[in-house]
Design a protein around this motif. Sequence first.
Motif, short mmCIF file in Angstrom:
data_model
loop_
_atom_site.label_atom_id
_atom_site.label_comp_id
_atom_site.label_asym_id
_atom_site.label_seq_id
_atom_site.Cartn_x
_atom_site.Cartn_y
_atom_site.Cartn_z
N SER A 1 47.54 41.46 30.20
CA SER A 1 48.44 40.86 29.20
C SER A 1 48.23 39.36 29.11
CB SER A 1 49.90 41.17 29.55
OG SER A 1 50.14 42.54 29.47
N SER A 2 48.06 38.71 30.26
CA SER A 2 47.84 37.26 30.22
C SER A 2 46.54 36.94 29.50
CB SER A 2 47.89 36.65 31.62
OG SER A 2 46.76 37.01 32.37
N TYR A 3 45.53 37.78 29.68
CA TYR A 3 44.26 37.56 28.99
C TYR A 3 44.38 37.85 27.49
CZ TYR A 3 39.36 38.15 27.63
OH TYR A 3 38.14 38.05 27.00
N VAL A 4 45.06 38.95 27.16
CA VAL A 4 45.19 39.34 25.76
C VAL A 4 46.02 38.32 24.98
CG1 VAL A 4 46.22 41.07 24.22
CG2 VAL A 4 44.80 41.79 26.14
N PHE A 5 47.13 37.88 25.53
CA PHE A 5 48.01 36.96 24.81
C PHE A 5 47.42 35.56 24.68
CE2 PHE A 5 51.43 40.03 26.15
CZ PHE A 5 51.61 40.56 24.89
N ILE B 1 41.17 35.02 47.91
CA ILE B 1 42.07 34.28 47.03
C ILE B 1 41.34 33.62 45.86
CG2 ILE B 1 43.67 32.31 46.90
CD1 ILE B 1 44.49 33.01 49.80
N CYS B 2 40.14 33.11 46.09
CA CYS B 2 39.46 32.32 45.05
C CYS B 2 38.30 33.03 44.36
CB CYS B 2 38.96 31.01 45.65
SG CYS B 2 40.28 29.98 46.29
N VAL B 3 37.46 33.70 45.11
CA VAL B 3 36.24 34.27 44.54
C VAL B 3 36.48 35.63 43.88
CG1 VAL B 3 33.88 35.00 45.04
CG2 VAL B 3 34.84 33.00 46.20
N ALA B 4 37.16 36.52 44.58
CA ALA B 4 37.39 37.87 44.06
C ALA B 4 38.10 37.86 42.70
CB ALA B 4 38.15 38.72 45.07
N PRO B 5 39.15 37.06 42.51
CA PRO B 5 39.80 37.05 41.19
C PRO B 5 38.87 36.64 40.05
CG PRO B 5 41.28 36.14 42.81
CD PRO B 5 39.94 36.29 43.49
N VAL B 6 37.99 35.68 40.29
CA VAL B 6 37.06 35.26 39.24
C VAL B 6 36.14 36.43 38.87
CG1 VAL B 6 35.14 33.70 38.67
CG2 VAL B 6 37.14 32.83 39.92
N PHE B 7 35.58 37.05 39.88
CA PHE B 7 34.68 38.19 39.65
C PHE B 7 35.42 39.33 38.97
CE2 PHE B 7 33.02 42.25 41.25
CZ PHE B 7 31.73 42.19 40.76
N MET C 1 43.88 32.63 37.19
CA MET C 1 44.87 31.88 37.96
C MET C 1 46.03 32.77 38.41
SD MET C 1 43.60 28.96 38.43
CE MET C 1 44.99 28.16 39.17
N LEU C 2 46.47 33.66 37.54
CA LEU C 2 47.54 34.60 37.90
C LEU C 2 47.09 35.52 39.03
CD1 LEU C 2 50.41 35.54 37.26
CD2 LEU C 2 49.44 37.05 35.51
N HIS C 3 45.86 35.99 38.95
CA HIS C 3 45.29 36.87 39.98
C HIS C 3 45.18 36.12 41.30
CE1 HIS C 3 42.22 40.38 40.57
NE2 HIS C 3 42.88 40.14 41.69
N MET C 4 44.72 34.87 41.24
CA MET C 4 44.63 34.05 42.46
C MET C 4 46.01 33.87 43.09
SD MET C 4 42.01 31.01 41.48
CE MET C 4 40.25 31.23 41.49
N THR C 5 47.00 33.62 42.26
CA THR C 5 48.37 33.44 42.76
C THR C 5 48.87 34.72 43.41
OG1 THR C 5 48.79 31.82 41.02
CG2 THR C 5 50.73 32.81 42.09
#
Length: 135
Positions: free
Chosen positions: A104-108, A41-47, A117-121
């Motif tokens: 899209s969240s990164y691009v916008f 939930i926390c580490v993989a999305p950051v990486f 945060m979206l990936h973690m969610t």
Amino acid sequence: LMILGLAIIYSFNSHNLAPSANQQAVTQLIQKNSLMIIEVICVAPVFEENIFRRCLISFNTKTQLIVSTIISCFVFALAHLWGSPISQPLYFLEYSLLGLGLASSYVFTRNIKYSIMLHMTYNFIACLPMILMMN
């Protein structure tokens, strides 16, 4: 839109397909060590967001942005399908759509923290059944 698209894809998979190799691996890791839920939930999305978004998406020109975003989504899907049978195209569509939503969240926003945060969610929601089943 990403969540709506994923809900539509899930509705087509009336539990006829086995879980993807990625989902099976995550489930096995969490069953062996419940602390792995933190990694998922926390580490993989950051990486993953730093690799698949920050490193792959280029803002230099509009063409580079479009092409690099498509590549980012494609590579994200392939990485999550490693070891899955090619006969499961719904999983490719699922991970590509997820990758598109995250990209899209990164691009916008042009800020990696929102896609993280979206990936973690998303990962939290995907892991919720396992969390609820923990003793």
